[in-house]
Design a protein around this motif. Structure first.
Motif, PDB file in Angstrom:
ATOM      1  N   ALA A 104      27.912  33.566  42.689  1.00  0.00           N
ATOM      2  CA  ALA A 104      28.463  32.288  43.591  1.00  0.00           C
ATOM      3  C   ALA A 104      30.024  32.429  42.705  1.00  0.00           C
ATOM      4  N   LEU A 105      30.194  32.781  41.424  1.00  0.00           N
ATOM      5  CA  LEU A 105      31.474  32.701  41.101  1.00  0.00           C
ATOM      6  C   LEU A 105      32.331  33.968  41.504  1.00  0.00           C
ATOM      7  N   PHE A 106      31.536  35.069  41.759  1.00  0.00           N
ATOM      8  CA  PHE A 106      31.979  36.374  42.294  1.00  0.00           C
ATOM      9  C   PHE A 106      32.704  35.828  43.833  1.00  0.00           C
ATOM     10  N   VAL A 107      31.956  34.973  44.632  1.00  0.00           N
ATOM     11  CA  VAL A 107      32.339  34.538  46.096  1.00  0.00           C
ATOM     12  C   VAL A 107      33.520  33.638  45.511  1.00  0.00           C
ATOM     13  N   LEU A 108      33.748  32.811  44.766  1.00  0.00           N
ATOM     14  CA  LEU A 108      34.655  32.028  44.214  1.00  0.00           C
ATOM     15  C   LEU A 108      35.961  32.490  44.175  1.00  0.00           C
ATOM     16  N   TYR A 109      35.912  33.426  43.205  1.00  0.00           N
ATOM     17  CA  TYR A 109      37.020  33.836  42.434  1.00  0.00           C
ATOM     18  C   TYR A 109      37.341  35.469  42.938  1.00  0.00           C
ATOM     19  N   GLY A 110      36.390  35.980  43.733  1.00  0.00           N
ATOM     20  CA  GLY A 110      36.991  37.453  43.988  1.00  0.00           C
ATOM     21  C   GLY A 110      37.693  37.584  45.102  1.00  0.00           C
ATOM     22  N   ARG A 111      38.218  38.714  45.508  1.00  0.00           N
ATOM     23  CA  ARG A 111      39.062  38.817  46.865  1.00  0.00           C
ATOM     24  C   ARG A 111      38.418  38.605  48.089  1.00  0.00           C
ATOM     25  N   GLY A 112      39.056  37.661  48.659  1.00  0.00           N
ATOM     26  CA  GLY A 112      38.462  37.150  49.844  1.00  0.00           C
ATOM     27  C   GLY A 112      37.930  35.916  49.674  1.00  0.00           C
ATOM     28  N   GLY A 113      37.683  35.316  48.506  1.00  0.00           N
ATOM     29  CA  GLY A 113      37.008  34.057  48.143  1.00  0.00           C
ATOM     30  C   GLY A 113      37.672  32.885  48.504  1.00  0.00           C
ATOM     31  N   TRP A 114      37.230  31.790  48.246  1.00  0.00           N
ATOM     32  CA  TRP A 114      37.825  30.491  48.260  1.00  0.00           C
ATOM     33  C   TRP A 114      39.333  30.250  47.637  1.00  0.00           C
ATOM     34  N   ILE A 115      39.193  30.809  46.308  1.00  0.00           N
ATOM     35  CA  ILE A 115      40.525  30.628  45.706  1.00  0.00           C
ATOM     36  C   ILE A 115      40.756  32.208  44.985  1.00  0.00           C
ATOM     37  N   GLY A 116      40.019  33.174  45.309  1.00  0.00           N
ATOM     38  CA  GLY A 116      40.421  34.504  44.767  1.00  0.00           C
ATOM     39  C   GLY A 116      41.547  35.268  45.461  1.00  0.00           C
ATOM     40  N   ASP A 117      41.989  35.078  46.443  1.00  0.00           N
ATOM     41  CA  ASP A 117      43.199  35.724  47.112  1.00  0.00           C
ATOM     42  C   ASP A 117      44.541  35.054  46.427  1.00  0.00           C
ATOM     43  N   TRP A 118      44.244  33.588  46.335  1.00  0.00           N
ATOM     44  CA  TRP A 118      45.713  32.926  45.742  1.00  0.00           C
ATOM     45  C   TRP A 118      45.569  33.394  44.332  1.00  0.00           C
ATOM     46  N   LEU A 119      44.589  33.627  43.469  1.00  0.00           N
ATOM     47  CA  LEU A 119      44.550  34.208  42.053  1.00  0.00           C
ATOM     48  C   LEU A 119      45.172  35.497  42.152  1.00  0.00           C
ATOM     49  N   VAL A 120      44.941  36.342  42.997  1.00  0.00           N
ATOM     50  CA  VAL A 120      45.342  37.603  42.980  1.00  0.00           C
ATOM     51  C   VAL A 120      46.923  37.491  43.330  1.00  0.00           C
ATOM     52  N   ALA A 121      47.145  36.877  44.300  1.00  0.00           N
ATOM     53  CA  ALA A 121      48.780  36.649  44.732  1.00  0.00           C
ATOM     54  C   ALA A 121      49.740  36.464  43.693  1.00  0.00           C
ATOM     55  N   HIS A 122      49.071  35.567  42.614  1.00  0.00           N
ATOM     56  CA  HIS A 122      49.846  35.021  41.499  1.00  0.00           C
ATOM     57  C   HIS A 122      49.605  35.873  40.205  1.00  0.00           C
ATOM     58  N   GLY A 123      48.999  36.927  40.387  1.00  0.00           N
ATOM     59  CA  GLY A 123      48.789  37.842  39.254  1.00  0.00           C
ATOM     60  C   GLY A 123      47.682  37.086  38.138  1.00  0.00           C
ATOM     61  N   LEU A 124      46.710  36.461  38.453  1.00  0.00           N
ATOM     62  CA  LEU A 124      45.876  35.995  37.596  1.00  0.00           C
ATOM     63  C   LEU A 124      44.579  36.507  37.866  1.00  0.00           C
ATOM     64  N   GLN A 125      43.832  37.142  36.780  1.00  0.00           N
ATOM     65  CA  GLN A 125      42.806  37.818  37.032  1.00  0.00           C
ATOM     66  C   GLN A 125      41.389  37.159  36.364  1.00  0.00           C
ATOM     67  N   VAL A 126      40.522  36.779  37.222  1.00  0.00           N
ATOM     68  CA  VAL A 126      39.467  35.855  36.473  1.00  0.00           C
ATOM     69  C   VAL A 126      38.258  36.905  36.496  1.00  0.00           C
ATOM     70  N   LEU A 127      37.970  37.498  37.563  1.00  0.00           N
ATOM     71  CA  LEU A 127      36.666  38.613  37.662  1.00  0.00           C
ATOM     72  C   LEU A 127      36.972  39.678  36.898  1.00  0.00           C
ATOM     73  N   PHE A 128      35.981  40.127  36.028  1.00  0.00           N
ATOM     74  CA  PHE A 128      36.301  41.634  35.512  1.00  0.00           C
ATOM     75  C   PHE A 128      37.254  41.424  34.382  1.00  0.00           C
ATOM     76  N   ALA A 129      37.191  40.111  33.690  1.00  0.00           N
ATOM     77  CA  ALA A 129      37.936  39.965  32.715  1.00  0.00           C
ATOM     78  C   ALA A 129      37.379  38.831  31.724  1.00  0.00           C
ATOM     79  N   LEU A 130      37.919  38.219  30.724  1.00  0.00           N
ATOM     80  CA  LEU A 130      37.279  37.482  29.758  1.00  0.00           C
ATOM     81  C   LEU A 130      37.471  36.118  30.415  1.00  0.00           C
ATOM     82  N   PRO A 131      38.259  35.437  31.203  1.00  0.00           N
ATOM     83  CA  PRO A 131      38.159  34.290  32.070  1.00  0.00           C
ATOM     84  C   PRO A 131      36.705  34.007  32.818  1.00  0.00           C
ATOM     85  N   GLY A 132      36.504  35.132  33.545  1.00  0.00           N
ATOM     86  CA  GLY A 132      35.229  35.326  34.403  1.00  0.00           C
ATOM     87  C   GLY A 132      33.983  35.235  33.434  1.00  0.00           C
ATOM     88  N   MET A 133      34.083  35.876  32.429  1.00  0.00           N
ATOM     89  CA  MET A 133      32.811  35.889  31.589  1.00  0.00           C
ATOM     90  C   MET A 133      32.620  34.687  30.864  1.00  0.00           C
TER      91      MET A 133
END
Length: 263
Positions: A104-133
């Motif tokens: 569920a977190l992957f779908v939300l914060y990953g590429r193509g997710g609800w807010i994942g693309d916005w995070l990537v566009a602003h240089g914020l990494q959640v998945l595969f990093a400490l915030p996602g964990m």
């Protein structure tokens, strides 16, 4: 006779189910002496995995403590709308598989997710990093503090708080002088249980971390990775360390419970 048979049968069942496997891990760990264990646990990947587990725990547990206290006050002291739904959502991590939570977190914060693309566009990494964990760990350990705090607040009532307010005490002073001291044991139990859950979490963290050695690998992930690579000494050593931490937490719970009963 039947009573003793039932009692010793239950003890034998628990020993076969819990003590024997843990004992075998201890035996396999120190089968070849202490030196291989020390070498395995002092390696850079093992030390980093332990540090990562402790870091995630240190961040996620205070978050759950603050959430637990605030939510407990709302549930026990206020007429909260949709109270049943809130209780259901709080207990959701108990019923849902951690792997599903990670997905569920992957779908939300990953590429193509609800807010994942916005995070990537602003240089914020959640998945595969400490915030996602941390998010995954907060989710799976969320109910423990709440479920310890709410019964204490309901049993405590509001008489002392109302008396303090009538004497001129403000809300914050009333909370820190009346409510919080009454919650100290509930918070201690909640912290201990949340810490144990956070340190041992595997499923959700394995999805969102990427399990990168030396970067996003926690100690449970390190055990699995070493086992898959046929490093039995490394996997048994790290597994024994996790078991030792769990036993220490259990001992702390028992000690705190005895101190509480003597008060």
């Amino acid at each position: 006779m039947a009573r003793h048979l039932l009692r010793y049968g239950a003890l034998a069942y628990l020993a076969a189910l819990l003590l024997v496997p843990v004992g075998m891990i201890g035996y396999r760990t120190f089968e070849h002496g202490l030196a291989p264990v020390w070498e395995a646990l002092s390696s850079e990947p093992a030390r980093h995995a332990l540090w990562m587990s402790l870091l995630v725990t240190v961040i996620s547990v205070p978050v759950n403590v603050m959430f637990g206290v605030v939510t407990g006050l709302l549930l026990a002291r206020r007429r909260m709308p949709l109270r049943g739904l809130v209780n259901l959502l709080i207990d959701l991590p108990f019923a849902m598989s951690p792997v599903v939570i990670g997905l569920a977190l992957f779908v939300l914060y990953g590429r193509g997710g609800w807010i994942g693309d916005w995070l990537v566009a602003h240089g914020l990494q959640v998945l595969f990093a400490l915030p996602g964990m941390v998010l995954a760990t907060v989710f799976v350990s969320l109910p423990f503090v709440v479920r310890e705090v709410v019964p204490v607040l309901e049993e405590l009532g509001t008489e002392q708080e109302q008396a303090a307010e009538m004497l001129g005490s403000g809300p914050l002073r009333t909370f820190f002088s009346i409510t919080l001291p009454a919650l100290r044991w509930a918070l201690v139990y909640g912290v201990v249980l949340s810490s144990a859950r956070a340190l041992g979490e595997y499923g959700a963290v394995s999805i969102v971390s990427g399990n990168v050695v030396g970067q996003t690998q926690t100690l449970p992930l390190y055990v699995e990775e070493r086992f898959r690579n046929f490093d039995t000494t490394g996997s048994y050593s790290a597994g024994f360390l996790l078991a030792a931490i769990s036993l220490a937490i259990l001992a702390a719970m028992s000690l705190l419970n005895r101190r509480k009963e003597h008060r």
